[in-house]
Design a protein around this motif. Sequence first.
Motif, PDB file in Angstrom:
ATOM      1  N   ASP A   1       0.723  -1.195   0.037  1.00 32.02           N
ATOM      2  CA  ASP A   1       0.015  -0.001   0.050  1.00 32.02           C
ATOM      3  C   ASP A   1       0.979   1.133   0.040  1.00 32.02           C
ATOM      4  O   ASP A   1       0.247   2.430   0.122  1.00 32.02           O
ATOM      5  CB  ASP A   1      -0.554   0.050   1.372  1.00 32.02           C
ATOM      6  CG  ASP A   1      -1.780  -1.166   1.399  1.00 32.02           C
ATOM      7  OD1 ASP A   1      -1.825  -1.803   0.516  1.00 32.02           O
ATOM      8  OD2 ASP A   1      -2.203  -1.512   2.504  1.00 32.02           O
ATOM      9  N   ILE A   2       2.267   1.227  -0.009  1.00 23.02           N
ATOM     10  CA  ILE A   2       2.999   2.324   0.411  1.00 23.02           C
ATOM     11  C   ILE A   2       3.984   2.499  -0.596  1.00 23.02           C
ATOM     12  O   ILE A   2       4.912   1.667  -0.810  1.00 23.02           O
ATOM     13  CB  ILE A   2       3.350   2.138   1.846  1.00 23.02           C
ATOM     14  CG1 ILE A   2       2.414   2.375   2.971  1.00 23.02           C
ATOM     15  CG2 ILE A   2       4.508   3.173   2.217  1.00 23.02           C
ATOM     16  CD1 ILE A   2       2.959   1.945   4.096  1.00 23.02           C
ATOM     17  N   HIS A   3       3.992   3.637  -1.263  1.00 25.12           N
ATOM     18  CA  HIS A   3       5.018   4.047  -2.132  1.00 25.12           C
ATOM     19  C   HIS A   3       5.937   5.243  -1.942  1.00 25.12           C
ATOM     20  O   HIS A   3       6.562   5.759  -2.889  1.00 25.12           O
ATOM     21  CB  HIS A   3       4.176   4.229  -3.485  1.00 25.12           C
ATOM     22  CG  HIS A   3       3.461   3.219  -3.869  1.00 25.12           C
ATOM     23  ND1 HIS A   3       3.602   1.896  -4.288  1.00 25.12           N
ATOM     24  CD2 HIS A   3       1.860   3.203  -3.731  1.00 25.12           C
ATOM     25  CE1 HIS A   3       2.602   1.274  -4.441  1.00 25.12           C
ATOM     26  NE2 HIS A   3       1.327   1.576  -4.076  1.00 25.12           N
ATOM     27  N   GLY A   4       5.785   5.897  -0.883  1.00 23.53           N
ATOM     28  CA  GLY A   4       6.529   7.088  -0.686  1.00 23.53           C
ATOM     29  C   GLY A   4       6.770   7.127   0.933  1.00 23.53           C
ATOM     30  O   GLY A   4       5.969   6.788   1.517  1.00 23.53           O
ATOM     31  N   GLU A   5       7.790   8.175   1.155  1.00 25.36           N
ATOM     32  CA  GLU A   5       8.124   8.360   2.671  1.00 25.36           C
ATOM     33  C   GLU A   5       6.752   8.969   3.444  1.00 25.36           C
ATOM     34  O   GLU A   5       6.496   8.720   4.430  1.00 25.36           O
ATOM     35  CB  GLU A   5       8.895   9.591   2.758  1.00 25.36           C
ATOM     36  CG  GLU A   5      10.434   9.198   2.307  1.00 25.36           C
ATOM     37  CD  GLU A   5      11.196   8.282   3.374  1.00 25.36           C
ATOM     38  OE1 GLU A   5      10.693   8.154   4.385  1.00 25.36           O
ATOM     39  OE2 GLU A   5      12.315   7.745   2.840  1.00 25.36           O
ATOM     40  N   THR A   6       5.838   9.893   2.721  1.00 21.87           N
ATOM     41  CA  THR A   6       4.508  10.458   3.113  1.00 21.87           C
ATOM     42  C   THR A   6       3.547   9.487   3.600  1.00 21.87           C
ATOM     43  O   THR A   6       3.087   9.489   4.611  1.00 21.87           O
ATOM     44  CB  THR A   6       4.182  11.404   2.347  1.00 21.87           C
ATOM     45  OG1 THR A   6       5.200  12.156   1.787  1.00 21.87           O
ATOM     46  CG2 THR A   6       3.472  12.763   3.171  1.00 21.87           C
ATOM     47  N   GLN A   7       3.748   8.428   2.654  1.00 24.38           N
ATOM     48  CA  GLN A   7       2.630   7.548   3.049  1.00 24.38           C
ATOM     49  C   GLN A   7       3.041   6.676   4.212  1.00 24.38           C
ATOM     50  O   GLN A   7       2.060   6.147   4.876  1.00 24.38           O
ATOM     51  CB  GLN A   7       2.306   6.625   1.611  1.00 24.38           C
ATOM     52  CG  GLN A   7       1.398   6.898   0.716  1.00 24.38           C
ATOM     53  CD  GLN A   7       1.209   6.031  -0.534  1.00 24.38           C
ATOM     54  OE1 GLN A   7       2.402   5.786  -1.135  1.00 24.38           O
ATOM     55  NE2 GLN A   7       0.246   5.848  -1.143  1.00 24.38           N
ATOM     56  N   LEU A   8       4.396   6.233   4.352  1.00 24.35           N
ATOM     57  CA  LEU A   8       4.847   5.449   5.257  1.00 24.35           C
ATOM     58  C   LEU A   8       4.657   6.201   6.709  1.00 24.35           C
ATOM     59  O   LEU A   8       3.996   5.700   7.546  1.00 24.35           O
ATOM     60  CB  LEU A   8       6.191   5.059   5.242  1.00 24.35           C
ATOM     61  CG  LEU A   8       6.833   4.418   6.442  1.00 24.35           C
ATOM     62  CD1 LEU A   8       6.104   3.116   6.543  1.00 24.35           C
ATOM     63  CD2 LEU A   8       8.498   3.898   5.761  1.00 24.35           C
ATOM     64  N   ALA A   9       4.946   7.520   6.636  1.00 27.98           N
ATOM     65  CA  ALA A   9       4.727   8.341   7.817  1.00 27.98           C
ATOM     66  C   ALA A   9       3.396   8.352   8.331  1.00 27.98           C
ATOM     67  O   ALA A   9       2.978   8.051   9.359  1.00 27.98           O
ATOM     68  CB  ALA A   9       4.980   9.846   7.526  1.00 27.98           C
ATOM     69  N   SER A  10       2.442   8.507   7.579  1.00 31.42           N
ATOM     70  CA  SER A  10       0.795   8.370   7.868  1.00 31.42           C
ATOM     71  C   SER A  10       0.623   6.974   8.323  1.00 31.42           C
ATOM     72  O   SER A  10      -0.516   6.942   9.136  1.00 31.42           O
ATOM     73  CB  SER A  10       0.037   8.881   6.836  1.00 31.42           C
ATOM     74  OG  SER A  10       0.237   8.300   5.305  1.00 31.42           O
ATOM     75  N   ALA A  11       1.018   6.072   7.670  1.00 32.26           N
ATOM     76  CA  ALA A  11       0.753   4.501   8.112  1.00 32.26           C
ATOM     77  C   ALA A  11       1.208   4.598   9.500  1.00 32.26           C
ATOM     78  O   ALA A  11       0.673   3.837  10.219  1.00 32.26           O
ATOM     79  CB  ALA A  11       1.198   3.462   7.037  1.00 32.26           C
ATOM     80  N   LEU A  12       2.414   4.857   9.782  1.00 27.08           N
ATOM     81  CA  LEU A  12       2.931   4.647  11.056  1.00 27.08           C
ATOM     82  C   LEU A  12       2.388   5.412  12.122  1.00 27.08           C
ATOM     83  O   LEU A  12       1.876   5.051  13.047  1.00 27.08           O
ATOM     84  CB  LEU A  12       4.572   5.035  11.236  1.00 27.08           C
ATOM     85  CG  LEU A  12       5.528   4.231  10.274  1.00 27.08           C
ATOM     86  CD1 LEU A  12       6.898   4.612  10.354  1.00 27.08           C
ATOM     87  CD2 LEU A  12       5.398   2.765  10.938  1.00 27.08           C
ATOM     88  N   PHE A  13       1.830   6.711  11.426  1.00 26.07           N
ATOM     89  CA  PHE A  13       1.054   7.605  12.519  1.00 26.07           C
ATOM     90  C   PHE A  13      -0.200   6.997  12.973  1.00 26.07           C
ATOM     91  O   PHE A  13      -0.527   7.027  14.029  1.00 26.07           O
ATOM     92  CB  PHE A  13       0.829   8.917  11.762  1.00 26.07           C
ATOM     93  CG  PHE A  13       0.242   9.976  12.849  1.00 26.07           C
ATOM     94  CD1 PHE A  13       1.070  10.364  13.797  1.00 26.07           C
ATOM     95  CD2 PHE A  13      -1.065  10.320  12.643  1.00 26.07           C
ATOM     96  CE1 PHE A  13       0.759  11.467  14.609  1.00 26.07           C
ATOM     97  CE2 PHE A  13      -1.496  11.047  13.779  1.00 26.07           C
ATOM     98  CZ  PHE A  13      -0.663  11.687  14.589  1.00 26.07           C
ATOM     99  N   ALA A  14      -0.755   6.125  11.857  1.00 26.21           N
ATOM    100  CA  ALA A  14      -2.178   5.369  11.986  1.00 26.21           C
ATOM    101  C   ALA A  14      -1.898   4.241  13.144  1.00 26.21           C
ATOM    102  O   ALA A  14      -2.931   3.949  13.531  1.00 26.21           O
ATOM    103  CB  ALA A  14      -2.548   4.928  10.501  1.00 26.21           C
ATOM    104  N   LEU A  15      -0.801   3.980  13.598  1.00 24.70           N
ATOM    105  CA  LEU A  15      -0.569   2.936  14.568  1.00 24.70           C
ATOM    106  C   LEU A  15      -0.599   3.609  15.959  1.00 24.70           C
ATOM    107  O   LEU A  15      -0.719   2.694  16.827  1.00 24.70           O
ATOM    108  CB  LEU A  15       0.905   2.140  14.241  1.00 24.70           C
ATOM    109  CG  LEU A  15       0.877   1.509  12.966  1.00 24.70           C
ATOM    110  CD1 LEU A  15       2.195   0.833  12.890  1.00 24.70           C
ATOM    111  CD2 LEU A  15      -0.087   0.269  12.925  1.00 24.70           C
ATOM    112  N   ALA A  16      -0.747   4.777  15.996  1.00 19.53           N
ATOM    113  CA  ALA A  16      -0.838   5.280  17.370  1.00 19.53           C
ATOM    114  C   ALA A  16      -1.610   5.044  18.287  1.00 19.53           C
ATOM    115  O   ALA A  16      -1.239   4.840  19.395  1.00 19.53           O
ATOM    116  CB  ALA A  16      -1.044   6.915  16.999  1.00 19.53           C
TER     117      ALA A  16
END
Lengths: 220, 220, 220, 220
Positions: free
Chosen positions: A42-57
């Motif tokens: 699902d993840i193709h860029g740093e920003t997407q990874l950042a929001s995916a990690l943030f979604a784990l909060a």
Amino acid sequence: MRDAYDRIAAGDVGRIAALSDGVFAVAVTLLVLDIHAPECADIHGETQLASALFALAPRGLTWLLSVMTLGIFWVGQHTQLQQLERSDRDFAWASYLFLVAISALPFSTRVLADFFDFRLALGLYWANILLCGATIYLTWGLAVGKKLTRADVSAETDRAIRRRIQIAQALYFAGMLLGLVQTTLGVGFIIAVQLNFAIAPFRAWRLSRRSGARGETGGD
Amino acid sequence: MRDAYDRIAAGDVGRIAALSDGVFAVAVTLLVLDIHAPECADIHGETQLASALFALAPRGLTWLLSVMTLGIFWVGQHTQLQQLERSDRDFAWASYLFLVAISALPFSTRVLADFFDFRLALGLYWANILLCGATIYLTWGLAVGKKLTRADVSAETDRAIRRRIQIAQALYFAGMLLGLVQTTLGVGFIIAVQLNFAIAPFRAWRLSRRSGARGETGGD
Amino acid sequence: MRDAYDRIAAGDVGRIAALSDGVFAVAVTLLVLDIHAPECADIHGETQLASALFALAPRGLTWLLSVMTLGIFWVGQHTQLQQLERSDRDFAWASYLFLVAISALPFSTRVLADFFDFRLALGLYWANILLCGATIYLTWGLAVGKKLTRADVSAETDRAIRRRIQIAQALYFAGMLLGLVQTTLGVGFIIAVQLNFAIAPFRAWRLSRRSGARGETGGD
Amino acid sequence: MRDAYDRIAAGDVGRIAALSDGVFAVAVTLLVLDIHAPECADIHGETQLASALFALAPRGLTWLLSVMTLGIFWVGQHTQLQQLERSDRDFAWASYLFLVAISALPFSTRVLADFFDFRLALGLYWANILLCGATIYLTWGLAVGKKLTRADVSAETDRAIRRRIQIAQALYFAGMLLGLVQTTLGVGFIIAVQLNFAIAPFRAWRLSRRSGARGETGGD
């Protein structure tokens, strides 16, 4: 049958300590496995990874809650076992029941993380903590009642250990009541209280640096 | 070759105890992982979550069964190892085989939980418990036969330890026979017997409170 | 830097033993998790369950292989550590590398189980066992070379420990060569050799029963 | 409340060591579970299996990275705890926080393996290592500041322990900076430095063989 066997059964406090350290170690390490890494596809860029990690909060929050809870019970049980001279079959069984309650925490943590806004999930989580508290209170009651403690354990120590469990359970209960109003509020309250325990070493460390090599800190 | 090595091999009872506590700790903690939390996607309200959790009850039953079984074997092996003066290679291997049988319990528990109404699943579960019983009986037989026990271990202790394994296995066998008629009946019977062990500490605790600080309870 | 730190580093044999018992305990318990219980959805009767369980047999074979291998290495390392007076940084690292090799066994077991007829899978499995053997041989070499062993460890003990590793590795190598002809043959050969270790306690037990309470068995 | 309880709480260094060995053992064994065996369905020949295993190489690299990191922290904490005379509540909590940071490594390893070319993944991994370093530095600071160390622990030992953590963290930081340029470069650099630790025992072994039975190696 019971009498003959009981006289010899399960007298080694070290075995109880070792089983406990094993259960706590596995539980702490399993808790982090429930924070699933984001899916590559699902993840193709740093920003997407950042929001995916943030979604784990939120999941990180329940992880922190359970990790702190495990720490509090580990320190508590550690302190209890240190007061013991010997064990017996009843004490070993009571300790085992405590560890079974501890081993269930990864399950109730997952339910709370998955259903964060559900009162039932919070209730289940709280019931698990209550069970941990009740069984550790029972083990101490047994240790004192059956004279398993070391001779130099004072009545003050007895009171301090009981009071600590009572106060901790009162705080968890308060957090649960707050959580019935709003889950984040209740969980946040419990974590805030728990962080006090976590921050204490840092405070002690700063104090010990200030007072130089003498190490005259109040917290010892 | 065997003689030279045998004289020095695997003599540390503490290592066997530590491995055992590790295996029991991991097994207890893994058992709970098999109670899968309900799927988020399917649940939209408290009532749905309640029924989803309620649907886990059969799995909770097998979990309770296995957790109690692990506790019984842990207390039993704990008691055995306490009687030992030293270990040797044969005893270490026999203990290892016992732990392998214990480590298989999460597997046969899962099969029983998934196929609760199948006689084959109950038979497999019982075979696993029988294997645990046989190997722990073997380790004790070896300990006595090879004079690994402490000098002060009496013939009465020897009999009590053997009888305990025999009685426990007889109960599991009875539970299995009942389970052939109806699984829930058999599993329920075993759990009821096991709960006696679990409730013992609570009873001891009440007794110890009643008898005050003297701690004159019969169960010690 | 190295000298100042080296004089104090990692000298506690008990920590190495405890980490080892932890790694072996987790590895043994994880191995069984790879035997996946049959899927409920596919099974509607006892016969179907029986054949689904029977279909797990190859996986059960690799499980048995790895469980026995873990047992052999555990008894071997247990024996080694008993000979030690103290540890040092190099010995701790060498032991850690041994444990890393042990911790990889569940992975290579799974590859062997999934690709049972592939030479590459057998080669990978054997490479893992070779790595375990090489690192445990290294730890013993270090212990002797750096005088970490107890004063009473004889040259005969030294030879017995080395020879045991060499013989075990020779057998694994022979099994691997046989496996290149046919995997089942090679795996079967290794298991047969390993079962000798497993059966030894039972034989010792029968002997000890026959010789009565004197316990004069040759295997001690 | 705090004072009465603090005087008795969590004083057993052995419990901290046992919990640590448990957490490290589980973490090391879980790391390997993240290297998923190739899927059976996709593979029909040796060549395909070879390339499927080869495709696991990047994941093998992060596994090696984390396994070595765990080893470095385990040896470091092992050395620290050996210097201790006793523990207290603050030290136990600081140690627990260190272990929580360690238990998070499988998670950040997985994120790094899944998103190897992402700076954020490398940053997260580095943050985890920094947290491990900071908490272990804190535990040592507490041990010295609160006079928990043995009386014979010299100022030189104190400096050596601090310097070791500082140097290790400096290397990890350098690796992270290199990794911002190119991940493989940074990870490769860290592994190269870590392999020095891993190779040391082999070098010591060769030295000890050369110097014969005297065992006069510099590294002790």
